[in-house]
Motif scaffolding. Structure first.
Motif, PDB file in Angstrom:
ATOM      1  N   ARG A 273       0.821  -1.217   0.000  1.00  0.00           N
ATOM      2  CA  ARG A 273       0.000   0.000   0.000  1.00  0.00           C
ATOM      3  C   ARG A 273       0.853   1.265   0.000  1.00  0.00           C
ATOM      4  O   ARG A 273       0.318   2.377  -0.037  1.00  0.00           O
ATOM      5  N   GLN A 275       2.703   2.066   2.583  1.00  0.00           N
ATOM      6  CA  GLN A 275       2.653   2.547   3.954  1.00  0.00           C
ATOM      7  C   GLN A 275       3.593   1.737   4.842  1.00  0.00           C
ATOM      8  O   GLN A 275       4.017   0.634   4.477  1.00  0.00           O
ATOM      9  N   VAL A 283      -4.673   2.705  10.211  1.00  0.00           N
ATOM     10  CA  VAL A 283      -5.761   2.761   9.231  1.00  0.00           C
ATOM     11  C   VAL A 283      -6.782   1.661   9.512  1.00  0.00           C
ATOM     12  O   VAL A 283      -7.999   1.890   9.492  1.00  0.00           O
ATOM     13  N   ASP A 312      -3.196   9.954   5.437  1.00  0.00           N
ATOM     14  CA  ASP A 312      -3.156  10.321   4.019  1.00  0.00           C
ATOM     15  C   ASP A 312      -3.862   9.287   3.145  1.00  0.00           C
ATOM     16  O   ASP A 312      -4.250   9.593   2.009  1.00  0.00           O
ATOM     17  N   ASN A 313      -4.016   8.060   3.641  1.00  0.00           N
ATOM     18  CA  ASN A 313      -4.714   7.011   2.890  1.00  0.00           C
ATOM     19  C   ASN A 313      -5.473   6.119   3.859  1.00  0.00           C
ATOM     20  O   ASN A 313      -4.941   5.128   4.359  1.00  0.00           O
TER      21      ASN A 313
END
Length: 332
Positions: A273, A275, A283, A312-313
């Protein structure tokens, strides 16, 4: 130099409403559990607090026993507050708690009115504050009637010591009972603070989020990174400056082969991802909109920035959720 908050501090932070209240909290809140005691430089602590506020982190989570030693996190926060952050007090949610041992004798812990109000007065003095925004009962008391404990929280609000009240470490059944008493007193429950992470999913089995939705309270989880286990910190062994090596709550026995296989598989999902594992863990814990906020600790500005970067995601696909569940239930 005089601290001036960043002008763009509210531009990118995600905020979520706490239950049916008027309060919105940042999706990531800063907890002062481990890294704000007397053993760490005050300027380092100030740098972390400054950067957090500049990133839109408006909620700072404390307790009477945070440090070490107990009380020192509140003392240090109070110093930094008076020196740097006082002009921004009305932009902040500051919380503290009482429930664990703070002084000897029968009135130094648990949930009596005597202990809770005395502890809150001590906390306010240590932080140099007139009031806290949120006052928590830190853990259920098996002996004190719940009515007494909740009445003490109600009194904290009515006496001007706190704006809102909350509980921590309560089961779903205990939460419903506490919320009912508070509602009858006219001081609604704002938040519940449970432990929760990919490796600690008890609130799902206990249907805690459903209970909180029913009573109109929010949820703010602590230890979403499982004391650092859900990071890349231990993928290559035990660093000399880690919590395990320095006597923290996380023990080396937690790094068993099966757990580390899970952590490595989750790390690969995170890499896919773009990340870090820590970001993925945050998340995932925020995937239900009823999760108001997550409390993170930070020993450095870089660590803080990495964790806030998770926001951010926040999107997780069904395939990613299935892969995560697969890693947690059937590690490769």
């Amino acid at each position: 130099m005089t601290y001036l908050a960043a002008d763009d501090r509210y531009d990118s932070m995600t905020y979520r409403r706490a239950g049916r209240s008027g309060v919105r909290l940042p999706a990531v809140s800063l907890g002062l559990w481990h890294n704000f005691g007397h053993g760490r430089p005050l300027d380092t602590q100030a740098d972390i607090l400054h950067r957090a506020f500049d990133l839109g982190v408006t909620h700072f989570d404390l307790a009477n026993n945070y440090g070490p030693p107990p009380g020192s996190a509140e003392e240090n926060f109070g110093r930094i507050m008076a020196r740097d952050l006082k002009p921004y007090r009305d932009e902040m949610i500051i919380s503290t708690k009482a429930g664990y041992l703070m002084w000897p004798g029968p009135y130094g812990e648990w949930g009596s009115r005597k202990y809770l109000i005395s502890s809150l007065d001590q906390s306010l003095k240590r932080m140099g504050l007139d009031y806290v925004d949120v006052f928590y009962h830190h853990r259920p008391d098996p002996d004190t009637p719940l009515e007494e404990t909740m009445a003490a929280l109600d009194h904290a609000v009515r006496s001007g010591r706190a704006q809102y009240v909350a509980i921590s470490n309560y089961t779903s059944e205990q939460t419903a009972a506490a919320a009912k008493i508070l509602a009858d007193l006219g001081t609604p429950l704002l938040l519940h603070q449970p432990s929760y992470s990919m490796l600690n999913r008890w609130i799902e089995r206990d249907n805690l989020l459903d209970t909180l939705e029913e009573v109109g309270a929010g949820c703010i989880a602590f230890s979403p990174l499982q004391q650092g286990l859900l990071t890349d910190r231990y993928l290559g062994g035990v660093p000399a400056d880690s919590r395990i090596a320095t006597g923290g709550f996380l023990k080396e026995s937690a790094l068993d082969d099966q757990t580390m296989a899970v952590v490595r598989e989750l790390n690969e999902i995170a890499r896919g991802r773009g990340q870090t594992l820590a970001q993925l863990a945050l998340v995932w814990a925020l995937r239900d909109e009823r999760m108001t906020s997550l409390i993170i600790g930070a020993s450095s500005v870089k660590q803080l920035e990495d964790n806030v970067g998770a926001l951010d995601n926040l999107a997780l696909s069904n395939d990613e959720l299935d892969a995560i569940d697969g890693a947690l239930t059937n590690p490769a």
